[in-house]
Design a protein around this motif. Structure first.
Motif, PDB file in Angstrom:
ATOM      1  N   LYS A 196       0.778  -1.317   0.062  1.00  0.00           N
ATOM      2  CA  LYS A 196       0.072  -0.190   0.207  1.00  0.00           C
ATOM      3  C   LYS A 196       0.758   1.302  -0.038  1.00  0.00           C
ATOM      4  N   GLU A 197       0.580   2.208  -0.813  1.00  0.00           N
ATOM      5  CA  GLU A 197       1.081   3.576  -0.893  1.00  0.00           C
ATOM      6  C   GLU A 197       1.060   4.101   0.515  1.00  0.00           C
ATOM      7  N   GLY A 198       2.038   4.787   0.819  1.00  0.00           N
ATOM      8  CA  GLY A 198       1.869   5.458   2.260  1.00  0.00           C
ATOM      9  C   GLY A 198       3.405   5.789   2.667  1.00  0.00           C
ATOM     10  N   SER A 199       3.262   6.414   3.744  1.00  0.00           N
ATOM     11  CA  SER A 199       4.825   7.136   4.507  1.00  0.00           C
ATOM     12  C   SER A 199       5.913   5.935   4.294  1.00  0.00           C
ATOM     13  N   ILE A 200       7.140   6.623   4.020  1.00  0.00           N
ATOM     14  CA  ILE A 200       8.260   5.803   4.322  1.00  0.00           C
ATOM     15  C   ILE A 200       9.127   6.655   5.015  1.00  0.00           C
ATOM     16  N   ARG A 201       9.346   5.997   6.336  1.00  0.00           N
ATOM     17  CA  ARG A 201       9.993   6.792   7.287  1.00  0.00           C
ATOM     18  C   ARG A 201      11.377   6.040   7.437  1.00  0.00           C
ATOM     19  N   ARG A 202      12.173   6.880   8.166  1.00  0.00           N
ATOM     20  CA  ARG A 202      13.479   6.257   8.616  1.00  0.00           C
ATOM     21  C   ARG A 202      13.203   5.338   9.890  1.00  0.00           C
ATOM     22  N   LEU A 203      14.014   4.055   9.540  1.00  0.00           N
ATOM     23  CA  LEU A 203      13.406   2.851  10.430  1.00  0.00           C
ATOM     24  C   LEU A 203      13.747   3.063  12.043  1.00  0.00           C
ATOM     25  N   GLY A 204      12.826   2.685  12.728  1.00  0.00           N
ATOM     26  CA  GLY A 204      12.891   2.753  14.042  1.00  0.00           C
ATOM     27  C   GLY A 204      12.294   4.451  14.719  1.00  0.00           C
ATOM     28  N   THR A 205      12.099   5.383  13.712  1.00  0.00           N
ATOM     29  CA  THR A 205      11.799   6.410  14.134  1.00  0.00           C
ATOM     30  C   THR A 205      10.324   6.725  14.403  1.00  0.00           C
ATOM     31  N   VAL A 206       9.354   6.039  13.745  1.00  0.00           N
ATOM     32  CA  VAL A 206       7.895   5.867  14.000  1.00  0.00           C
ATOM     33  C   VAL A 206       7.480   4.404  14.043  1.00  0.00           C
ATOM     34  N   SER A 207       6.416   4.659  14.679  1.00  0.00           N
ATOM     35  CA  SER A 207       5.849   3.079  14.680  1.00  0.00           C
ATOM     36  C   SER A 207       5.526   2.341  13.683  1.00  0.00           C
ATOM     37  N   ALA A 208       5.690   0.866  13.563  1.00  0.00           N
ATOM     38  CA  ALA A 208       5.435   0.194  12.287  1.00  0.00           C
ATOM     39  C   ALA A 208       4.114   0.456  11.746  1.00  0.00           C
ATOM     40  N   GLU A 209       3.160   0.680  12.640  1.00  0.00           N
ATOM     41  CA  GLU A 209       1.766   1.113  11.760  1.00  0.00           C
ATOM     42  C   GLU A 209       1.662   2.429  11.130  1.00  0.00           C
ATOM     43  N   LYS A 210       2.739   3.185  11.294  1.00  0.00           N
ATOM     44  CA  LYS A 210       2.915   4.381  10.315  1.00  0.00           C
ATOM     45  C   LYS A 210       3.852   4.261   9.116  1.00  0.00           C
ATOM     46  N   GLU A 211       4.301   2.977   8.914  1.00  0.00           N
ATOM     47  CA  GLU A 211       5.270   2.717   8.059  1.00  0.00           C
ATOM     48  C   GLU A 211       4.960   1.745   6.794  1.00  0.00           C
ATOM     49  N   ALA A 212       4.922   2.220   5.565  1.00  0.00           N
ATOM     50  CA  ALA A 212       4.341   1.604   4.533  1.00  0.00           C
ATOM     51  C   ALA A 212       5.130   0.580   4.218  1.00  0.00           C
ATOM     52  N   ARG A 213       6.309   0.420   4.505  1.00  0.00           N
ATOM     53  CA  ARG A 213       7.079  -1.012   4.024  1.00  0.00           C
ATOM     54  C   ARG A 213       6.820  -2.200   4.741  1.00  0.00           C
ATOM     55  N   ARG A 214       5.772  -2.042   5.747  1.00  0.00           N
ATOM     56  CA  ARG A 214       5.166  -3.081   6.606  1.00  0.00           C
ATOM     57  C   ARG A 214       4.173  -3.776   5.811  1.00  0.00           C
ATOM     58  N   TYR A 215       3.859  -3.636   4.643  1.00  0.00           N
ATOM     59  CA  TYR A 215       2.852  -4.093   3.818  1.00  0.00           C
ATOM     60  C   TYR A 215       3.888  -4.956   2.774  1.00  0.00           C
ATOM     61  N   ALA A 216       4.196  -5.948   3.468  1.00  0.00           N
ATOM     62  CA  ALA A 216       5.124  -6.929   2.780  1.00  0.00           C
ATOM     63  C   ALA A 216       4.490  -8.179   2.518  1.00  0.00           C
ATOM     64  N   ALA A 217       4.882  -9.316   1.790  1.00  0.00           N
ATOM     65  CA  ALA A 217       4.294 -10.597   1.687  1.00  0.00           C
ATOM     66  C   ALA A 217       3.952 -11.127   2.997  1.00  0.00           C
ATOM     67  N   VAL A 218       5.020 -10.987   3.853  1.00  0.00           N
ATOM     68  CA  VAL A 218       4.828 -11.524   5.157  1.00  0.00           C
ATOM     69  C   VAL A 218       5.320 -10.442   6.297  1.00  0.00           C
ATOM     70  N   ALA A 219       4.507  -9.986   7.086  1.00  0.00           N
ATOM     71  CA  ALA A 219       4.829  -8.892   8.155  1.00  0.00           C
ATOM     72  C   ALA A 219       4.887  -9.685   9.688  1.00  0.00           C
ATOM     73  N   ILE A 220       5.940  -9.313  10.436  1.00  0.00           N
ATOM     74  CA  ILE A 220       6.101  -9.851  11.869  1.00  0.00           C
ATOM     75  C   ILE A 220       6.053  -8.596  12.527  1.00  0.00           C
ATOM     76  N   LEU A 221       4.994  -8.365  13.329  1.00  0.00           N
ATOM     77  CA  LEU A 221       4.738  -7.094  14.026  1.00  0.00           C
ATOM     78  C   LEU A 221       4.492  -7.286  15.685  1.00  0.00           C
ATOM     79  N   GLY A 222       5.645  -6.982  16.142  1.00  0.00           N
ATOM     80  CA  GLY A 222       5.535  -7.054  17.820  1.00  0.00           C
ATOM     81  C   GLY A 222       5.136  -5.927  18.475  1.00  0.00           C
ATOM     82  N   SER A 223       4.452  -6.017  19.617  1.00  0.00           N
ATOM     83  CA  SER A 223       4.075  -4.854  20.433  1.00  0.00           C
ATOM     84  C   SER A 223       5.157  -4.115  20.808  1.00  0.00           C
ATOM     85  N   GLU A 224       5.024  -2.587  20.642  1.00  0.00           N
ATOM     86  CA  GLU A 224       5.848  -1.689  20.886  1.00  0.00           C
ATOM     87  C   GLU A 224       5.793  -1.074  22.435  1.00  0.00           C
TER      88      GLU A 224
END
Length: 620
Positions: A196-224
């Motif tokens: 999905k198109e969205g914001s691309i931010r510097r890794l670790g500077t924002v929550s994964a929920e705000k990062e477009a690169r998490r829309y991958a074939a497989v996403a592993i998302l732990g609690s922050e």
């Protein structure tokens, strides 16, 4: 006499606690006994001088005993590490990288097994229909019982086949996604549409929920989520593991925690190179200027990394699982927080492939013959991703092929992952394995057949990570796509990382001017075979193992000082294919300067081919 014996015992205990090489340890004991005898039976000046010579010779003999008469050589920096550990400006310690700090093998989970082709889940391989929901249902069923194996029998499974279809996500512990082989006749997860198109931010500077690169074939998302557990009560120096803290009641042995330090000088609203402390320390002696605004900006005001509690020593002292990588005085307000992310997640024995049609151009759109944009630069670079991992520890990705992906694996805010036996195939793309704001992860045995701009990338304060035994199967820079055989440092001072046993790689980093220098302090390059063809960023590339497009920020403002983008780095046993010469700062000589330590340039036959394994053996 009693006092002498007590002193001797204290020294012995300290030597044992440092886990020195046994030969060196025996020499230390002999030296301690000699010192005690000298105190009891004073020697003459000549005798003292002779005894010092004998002791020095004995110590040197012990330290060099690993040298092979057949021509093998042992780096001096290794001998110094054995004696001193990761203190001062000596080599960093990488022995704790990987799954469970390398102390346990990746497990072979047998049960429970959730076969995605069971009727209750409904995935049907090779039928051309979407399988995302079926696989996700199996993942959710395993999570409901505390974990399990999500089994995908051989065949092609279609995930995210269209822009509006869902994405496969793992958010619970102890989930293993297992296929039936990574080859053509094995298991394929086929991603049919970009993320999905969205914001691309510097890794670790924002929550994964705000990062477009998490829309991958497989996403592993732990609690922050996190909460404060304790603060440091004394200054801590590099190499220290025993930490005085305000209270130990909230800790338990084996617990995973987050350690933070806050830069007391950074002004988030008015960042300035003169108002930075940690950033300056971790890039010294590089001189920061206003051009590198993000390197001392608000995003790096708080540094964090993941560690474990090895032992609770008393009510106000804990022992962390890994030594401090830089001095952490109390003015940095060091704190320890809880870690609530995911753990024990694995992806294994499968292939991740996409419908990416090719035509990659680095940071440029794909245009048709009529000049119209077919795919945006953002899609080209970031939205055909294989695996996204954030806020997760003690996991693995093994025996996985990536085909026609512009991004393979992204690891953010995570630690102690092992990623091994990976293969990149197919169309040219952006990046292979990217690690940002993560520490002590292991990349091992990667084969790069598909051309990429950044086959392995470290960025955003990444530390303690190890890349070993990786190989490129192509050479040279493609001037159209920008792909190359690069070990990439992408800015915001990734520090104390190790590249070793790499074949066909050289250092050709990226990152925009605002995040430079490319790297932080004390990165190590060990036993690397550079490619015969080194194109770099221009005609000035020559034979230099290290490149940059930004030599203007270095002291001479010329390519002669490109190495300054890698402050205090170690270059040990660097050779080049076809017996060609490789240089650093225009020289092939061994040297130690404030910028770098160089040993064995163009000298094959190092007795310690793997620093990672040598340090592991030394620790045990």
């Amino acid at each position: 006499m009693e006092n002498h014996v007590e002193s001797l015992m204290d020294i012995m205990r300290r030597n044992i606690s440092l886990k020195y090489d046994m030969a060196v340890y025996r020499v230390h004991i002999l030296l301690c006994i000699a010192a005690m005898l000298l105190t009891i039976f004073p020697a003459t000046g000549c005798e003292k001088t002779e005894m010092k010579k004998m002791a020095s010779a004995s110590k040197e003999k012990a330290l060099t005993k690993a040298d092979d008469p057949a021509g093998k050589w042992t780096p001096a920096v290794w001998k110094e590490f054995v004696e001193n550990g990761p203190t001062g400006n000596h080599l960093p310690d990488f022995s704790r990288a990987g799954y469970r700090m390398g102390e346990q093998s990746i497990p072979e989970i047998k049960s429970p097994v959730f076969d995605v082709t069971d009727d209750k889940f409904g995935a049907v391989p090779d039928d051309g229909k979407e399988d995302t929901a079926a696989i996700q249902a199996a993942v959710n069923a395993a999570a409901a019982v505390g974990g399990g194996v999500i089994y995908l029998p051989r065949g092609r499974y279609d995930v995210h086949p269209s822009p509006d279809s869902p994405y496969l996500q793992i958010t619970s512990d102890r989930i293993v996604l297992r296929g039936q082989g990574a080859g053509e006749a094995g298991t394929v997860l086929f991603m049919g549409a970009p993320g999905k198109e969205g914001s691309i931010r510097r890794l670790g500077t924002v929550s994964a929920e705000k990062e477009a690169r998490r829309y991958a074939a497989v996403a592993i998302l732990g609690s922050e989520a996190r909460h404060e557990l304790a603060t440091f009560t004394q200054d801590v120096v590099r190499g220290q593991t025993d930490i005085p803290v305000s209270d130990t009641q909230a800790f338990s042995q084996g617990q995973t925690v987050i350690v933070t330090c806050t830069d007391p000088l950074i002004d988030p609203k008015h960042p300035s190179p003169d108002k930075a402390d940690i950033s300056v320390r971790l890039t010294a002696p590089f001189r920061l200027t206003h051009v590198q605004a993000d390197t001392f900006g608000p995003a790096v005001r708080e540094l964090s990394w993941i560690a474990g509690i090895e032992k609770i020593i008393d009510s106000h002292t804990i022992r962390l699982t890994r030594p401090a990588r830089f001095d952490q005085p109390r003015r940095y307000s060091p704190k320890i927080y809880s870690f609530s992310g995911a753990c024990e997640i694995g992806i294994e024995h499968l292939r991740i492939e996409s419908a990416w049609p090719g035509g990659y151009r680095h940071h440029k759109p794909c245009e048709g013959e009529d000049g119209k944009i077919i795919r945006t630069a953002r899609e080209q670079d970031y939205l055909w991703g294989g695996i996204w991992i954030s806020s997760a520890v003690d996991g693995w990705v093994r025996d996985v092929d990536f085909k026609n992906m512009t991004q393979g694996i992204i690891l953010s805010c995570s630690s102690q992952w092992t990623m091994e036996n990976l293969t990149f195939l197919g169309q040219e793309g952006h990046a292979g394995v990217t690690i940002g704001w993560s520490n002590d992860n292991l990349i091992r045995k990667v084969d790069c057949h598909a051309r990429m701009v950044h086959p392995v990338t470290l960025e955003m304060t990444a530390s303690g990570n190890v890349a070993t035994d990786c190989k490129t199967h192509y050479e040279g820079r493609n001037k159209i796509s920008g792909t190359d055989t690069a070990m990439d440092f992408h800015g915001i001072f990734p520090y104390e990382n190790l590249f070793e046993k790499m074949k066909g790689f050289y250092v050709c980093p990226g990152g925009d001017l605002s995040v430079l220098p490319h790297a932080g302090v004390r990165n190590v390059f060990w036993n690397i075979e550079a490619p015969a063809r080194i194109d770099g960023y221009g005609e000035y590339a020559g034979d230099s193992f290290v490149q940059t497009y930004d030599h203007a920020s270095t002291s001479s403002k010329t390519p002669a000082t490109m190495v300054e983008h890698f402050p205090q780095a170690f270059y040990i046993g660097i050779t080049r294919k076809e017996n060609r010469i490789v240089t650093l700062a225009g020289s092939t000589a061994d040297r130690r300067t404030e910028w770098m330590t160089v040993e064995g340039l163009n000298r094959p036959g190092m007795a310690l081919p793997s620093l990672y394994e040598a340090q592991r053996n030394n620790r045990h």
